[in-house]
Design an enzyme around this catalytic site. Structure first.
Site, PDB file in Angstrom:
ATOM      1  N   SER A  22       0.817  -1.221   0.000  1.00  0.00           N
ATOM      2  CA  SER A  22       0.000   0.000   0.000  1.00  0.00           C
ATOM      3  C   SER A  22       0.853   1.274   0.000  1.00  0.00           C
ATOM      4  O   SER A  22       1.811   1.394   0.754  1.00  0.00           O
ATOM      5  CB  SER A  22      -0.910   0.026   1.223  1.00  0.00           C
ATOM      6  OG  SER A  22      -1.614   1.251   1.258  1.00  0.00           O
ATOM      7  N   LYS A  23       0.433   2.226  -0.839  1.00  0.00           N
ATOM      8  CA  LYS A  23       1.104   3.543  -0.875  1.00  0.00           C
ATOM      9  C   LYS A  23       0.352   4.553   0.012  1.00  0.00           C
ATOM     10  O   LYS A  23       0.738   5.712   0.095  1.00  0.00           O
ATOM     11  CB  LYS A  23       1.147   4.067  -2.317  1.00  0.00           C
ATOM     12  CG  LYS A  23       1.876   3.151  -3.295  1.00  0.00           C
ATOM     13  CD  LYS A  23       3.385   3.293  -3.179  1.00  0.00           C
ATOM     14  CE  LYS A  23       4.120   2.430  -4.188  1.00  0.00           C
ATOM     15  NZ  LYS A  23       4.504   1.126  -3.674  1.00  0.00           N
ATOM     16  N   LYS A  73     -14.102  -4.569   2.666  1.00  0.00           N
ATOM     17  CA  LYS A  73     -15.025  -3.435   2.474  1.00  0.00           C
ATOM     18  C   LYS A  73     -16.490  -3.778   2.760  1.00  0.00           C
ATOM     19  O   LYS A  73     -17.269  -2.899   3.109  1.00  0.00           O
ATOM     20  CB  LYS A  73     -14.895  -2.880   1.049  1.00  0.00           C
ATOM     21  CG  LYS A  73     -13.562  -2.214   0.772  1.00  0.00           C
ATOM     22  CD  LYS A  73     -13.535  -1.609  -0.615  1.00  0.00           C
ATOM     23  CE  LYS A  73     -12.171  -1.015  -0.922  1.00  0.00           C
ATOM     24  NZ  LYS A  73     -12.178  -0.208  -2.140  1.00  0.00           N
ATOM     25  N   ASN A  94     -15.079   2.110   2.600  1.00  0.00           N
ATOM     26  CA  ASN A  94     -13.614   2.159   2.502  1.00  0.00           C
ATOM     27  C   ASN A  94     -12.999   3.173   3.460  1.00  0.00           C
ATOM     28  O   ASN A  94     -11.786   3.303   3.525  1.00  0.00           O
ATOM     29  CB  ASN A  94     -13.166   2.454   1.061  1.00  0.00           C
ATOM     30  CG  ASN A  94     -13.284   3.917   0.705  1.00  0.00           C
ATOM     31  OD1 ASN A  94     -14.142   4.624   1.233  1.00  0.00           O
ATOM     32  ND2 ASN A  94     -12.441   4.387  -0.181  1.00  0.00           N
ATOM     33  N   ASP A 109     -14.492   5.917  -2.749  1.00  0.00           N
ATOM     34  CA  ASP A 109     -13.930   5.427  -4.023  1.00  0.00           C
ATOM     35  C   ASP A 109     -14.589   6.099  -5.232  1.00  0.00           C
ATOM     36  O   ASP A 109     -13.922   6.639  -6.105  1.00  0.00           O
ATOM     37  CB  ASP A 109     -14.125   3.907  -4.151  1.00  0.00           C
ATOM     38  CG  ASP A 109     -13.101   3.123  -3.338  1.00  0.00           C
ATOM     39  OD1 ASP A 109     -12.007   3.659  -3.091  1.00  0.00           O
ATOM     40  OD2 ASP A 109     -13.399   1.980  -2.962  1.00  0.00           O
ATOM     41  N   ALA A 138     -14.837  -2.315  -6.893  1.00  0.00           N
ATOM     42  CA  ALA A 138     -14.770  -0.861  -7.152  1.00  0.00           C
ATOM     43  C   ALA A 138     -15.917  -0.388  -8.032  1.00  0.00           C
ATOM     44  O   ALA A 138     -16.289   0.789  -8.003  1.00  0.00           O
ATOM     45  CB  ALA A 138     -13.440  -0.528  -7.809  1.00  0.00           C
TER      46      ALA A 138
END
Length: 288
Positions: A22-23, A73, A94, A109, A138
């Site tokens: 994860s960033k 989620k 999220n 999202d 998503a």
């Protein structure tokens, strides 16, 4: 320069399984620094069997905000005290805001995606015909946010048509025309669409040669959009650009879903440019 951690530091986190790629932590810690917020954001690897333990921990430790990623989620929803209306309709959370032990779930999202699509593709969405490839997690948030923008039609294409039909049914009435198709009708649908969105993982690093469609199916000047941000320009987008399409990569959605979360948690405007710069740097480093 690091965040100064002291006894007033507030904790935030992202959870997922897996999570080490994860960033979000570098992006969000930069955002806190830019705005002078005494907060620190960490990544927790939480497996499904530990999810309710984690939520108890959020309450006990006073973790102010949590981002929730795959695969939690949906499963996190019954563990919260309140679900924002949009997250309720989307059926996924999220972002969690903890106000004195009261946990409220949001979904950023879709709104993050639409905000970046409008900015980067200079696209007015009202009245447009949209094709979404893939019916995964998503897709629901994007579908809902596009509906709010007044699009004329949404077509969902998925390998398993039943999955696309299920999704179409869930949102029936939100958009004038909703269709579910299989891959056999994909070529025709591309030719009739103003915006084509890839929500699948086809083309994601390291499988950068994969692409969800044949670019010759696209009509020039349509918008080709990809949720993938590693690589920044997927093969799908590169070929679409050559075809004369406007292109939109997934980095903006990632940054804006984080920006909205930041704003829910802190009440301050997110430093979007600094966040983008940090993520770009990190993506560059992971390549070198």
């Amino acid at each position: 320069m690091g965040n100064k951690v002291d006894s007033h530091t507030v904790l935030y986190s992202v959870i997922g399984d897996p999570i080490r790629h994860s960033k979000s932590p570098i992006m969000m810690n930069r955002a806190f620094r830019e705005r002078g917020i005494n907060g620190i954001y960490t990544a927790f690897h939480i497996t499904a069997d530990r999810l309710s333990d984690f939520v108890a921990g959020v309450r006990a430790m006073g973790i102010r905000g949590v981002n929730v990623t795959i695969p939690h989620k949906l499963d996190i929803m019954p563990l919260l005290d309140e679900i924002d209306e949009s997250a309720q309709v989307i059926g996924a959370v999220n972002t969690i805001v903890n106000t004195d032990g009261h946990l409220k779930g949001y979904n950023t999202d879709g709104i993050g995606y639409v905000r970046s699509l409008k900015e980067e593709a200079k696209s007015d969405l009202a009245g447009s015909h949209v094709l979404i490839i893939g019916a995964g997690g998503a897709t629901r948030g994007i579908f809902y946010a596009l509906a709010r923008e007044g699009v004329a039609s949404i077509t969902i294409s998925n390998r398993t048509v039943a999955r696309a039909e299920e999704l179409a049914e869930a949102f029936r009435g939100l958009v004038p025309v909703i269709r579910a198709i299989g891959q056999d009708e994909l070529q025709a649908a591309c030719g009739n669409s103003d915006i084509i969105i890839n929500t699948t993982s086809l083309g994601m690093f390291p499988n950068v040669e994969d692409t969800p469609i044949d670019s010759s199916w696209l009509k020039p000047d349509s918008v080709a959009s990809d949720l993938i941000y590693n690589p920044l320009t997927t093969r799908f987008l590169a070929e679409a650009r050559d075809r004369g399409c406007r292109i939109h990569g997934g980095l903006g959605m990632f940054i804006y879903q984080g920006a909205y979360a930041f704003e829910y948690w802190t009440g301050q405007p997110a430093p979007v440019e600094a966040m983008r710069e940090t993520v770009l740097e990190a993506l560059q480093q992971s390549k070198s």
